[in-house]
Scaffold this active site. Structure first.
Site: not given
Ligand code: GLY
Length: 408
Positions: A121, A181
């Site tokens: 992230d 993501d």
């Molecule tokens: N990990 C990013 C989301 O929850 O969209």
């Protein structure tokens, strides 16, 4: 086909038509004015929590808890960079040093993440904060943080799989999970190559995008959330979900990450396959019978409870911002269609999803979903909805003030 109806209604809506001729509207101005007042309230609410929690390493607000209190998170939370990112965007619009100072103040507390190898992230965390700051100020100190973060993120790349590992938890369940993501974290890598001239980051980003393109999508261009790889052979073991309704469903925010991610990858590479993928995802979204008339998606397109299922405003914000960028890369006809869709989303968010001034701990938008299966953050204001809403407003403004298509 339904896509034609949605495109047509977006283009013909009064007020939206004016946008397709690229005249600047008051919508952006009015919502930025609202956001200025509301973000000042958010700062006050955040500081109240920070001042009463001196023993904990808390940094920035993320959402509102069930009991109405503010959820403020530490640097390791994937959302720790979005609030400073919203403040940076306010500075971008206003050029007021108040916002620059506030953004700077709330950016530095998450600096330590540049060395953290335990998550993918880093793009979400550090590009939305230090990255936005660097775009606006050229501050070399911000650049140094970003370049270290790109180095750290690169260490999560496995050449056998050809992708960056997303999560380290659930090791008993997933050998090597990669989630859709993760596409958003590639911007940090593309920018690192632009800044250093070292192609290593670019090559990792392209490999990751290509592997995602190959394995994450179904024939209808909807995407799985999690692909689990074998690290010895590089082959796909399982295709699953973590935050969606089930393994075969189209989790709304996941579709949004894909659309935004492949559009952003096209910006850096000019690879036609990425542009085509962004357009195919757009087509999937806006021809989907479960896309509501106001274009704010239900949290998952396959939730059997639809229409009695909650919406996810955050997905709508990401889609709108992505569509504004996509509108800059396509034919004039498609550009008009995509911008009209984004305009319709932004207009509906602004009209029907906005918090009232001085409420909701200073968040801008209501009605997002964090993790539905875990029953966490259901129908709440959330920092990344606000961040991408601000980004969508600024992109809309840029297009309309320039009188031409968005092209970053
Ligand atoms: N990990 C990013 C989301 O929850 O969209």
């Amino acid at each position: 086909m339904k896509i034609k109806n949605i495109f047509l209604s977006a283009i013909l809506l009064p007020g939206v038509f004016a946008c397709t001729t690229f005249k600047s509207t008051n919508l952006v101005k009015e919502n930025i004015n609202f956001a200025q007042t509301q973000l000042k309230y958010a700062i006050a609410c955040t500081d109240t929590v920070l001042n009463s929690n001196k023993n904990h390493k808390l940094t920035n607000p993320r959402s509102v808890e069930k009991d109405g209190s503010l959820r403020v998170v530490g640097p390791h939370d994937w959302c720790s960079g979005f609030f400073p990112g919203s403040l940076w965007q306010m500075y971008a619009y206003t050029h007021d040093d108040y916002w620059k100072d506030q953004a700077n103040k709330r950016t530095w507390p998450i600096e330590e993440m540049k060395m953290y190898k335990g998550t993918h992230d880093l793009g979400f965390i550090l590009y939305s904060s230090f990255g936005k700051g660097y775009e606006l100020t050229d501050n070399k100190d911000y650049k140094d943080v970003l370049l270290q973060a790109a180095k750290t993120l690169s260490m999560r790349f496995n050449p056998t799989v050809g992708a960056i590992r997303s999560w380290d938890f659930n090791r008993d369940k997933w050998q090597y999970p990669v989630i859709i993501d993760n596409m958003l974290n590639l911007e940090l890598l593309f920018r690192a190559t632009q800044e250093t001239g070292d192609s290593i980051y670019y090559n990792i980003a392209v490999s990751h995008a290509n592997v995602t393109l190959k394995n994450h999508f179904r024939n209808d261009y909807s995407s799985y959330h999690v692909i689990n790889y074998d690290t010895i052979t590089g082959k796909v073991l399982t295709k699953e979900t973590a935050q969606g309704y089930n393994n075969a469903s189209a989790w709304a925010r996941g579709q949004a990450w894909g659309l935004y991610g492949f559009t952003m990858c096209y910006r850096f590479t000019k690879e036609p396959a990425y542009l085509a993928q962004a357009e195919n995802i757009t087509h999937f979204l806006f021809t989907n019978p479960n896309m509501p008339e106001d274009l704010i998606p239900y949290w998952d397109f396959n939730d059997p409870a639809i229409p009695n299922s909650p919406r996810d405003a955050s997905a709508a914000c990401i889609i709108a911002s992505g569509l504004y960028e996509l509108s800059g890369y396509v034919s004039p006809k498609k550009s008009t269609e995509y911008k009209a869709l984004a305009d319709k989303i932004v207009k509906n968010l602004s009209k029907h999803y906005r918090a009232k001034v001085g409420t909701s701990k200073g968040f801008l938008l209501l009605h997002s979903i964090g993790n539905y299966p875990k029953k966490d953050e259901i129908d709440v204001p959330i920092s990344y909805a606000d961040y991408f809403y601000m980004e969508a407003l600024l992109r809309k403004d840029k297009i309309e003030k320039a009188g031409k298509l968005y092209n970053k």
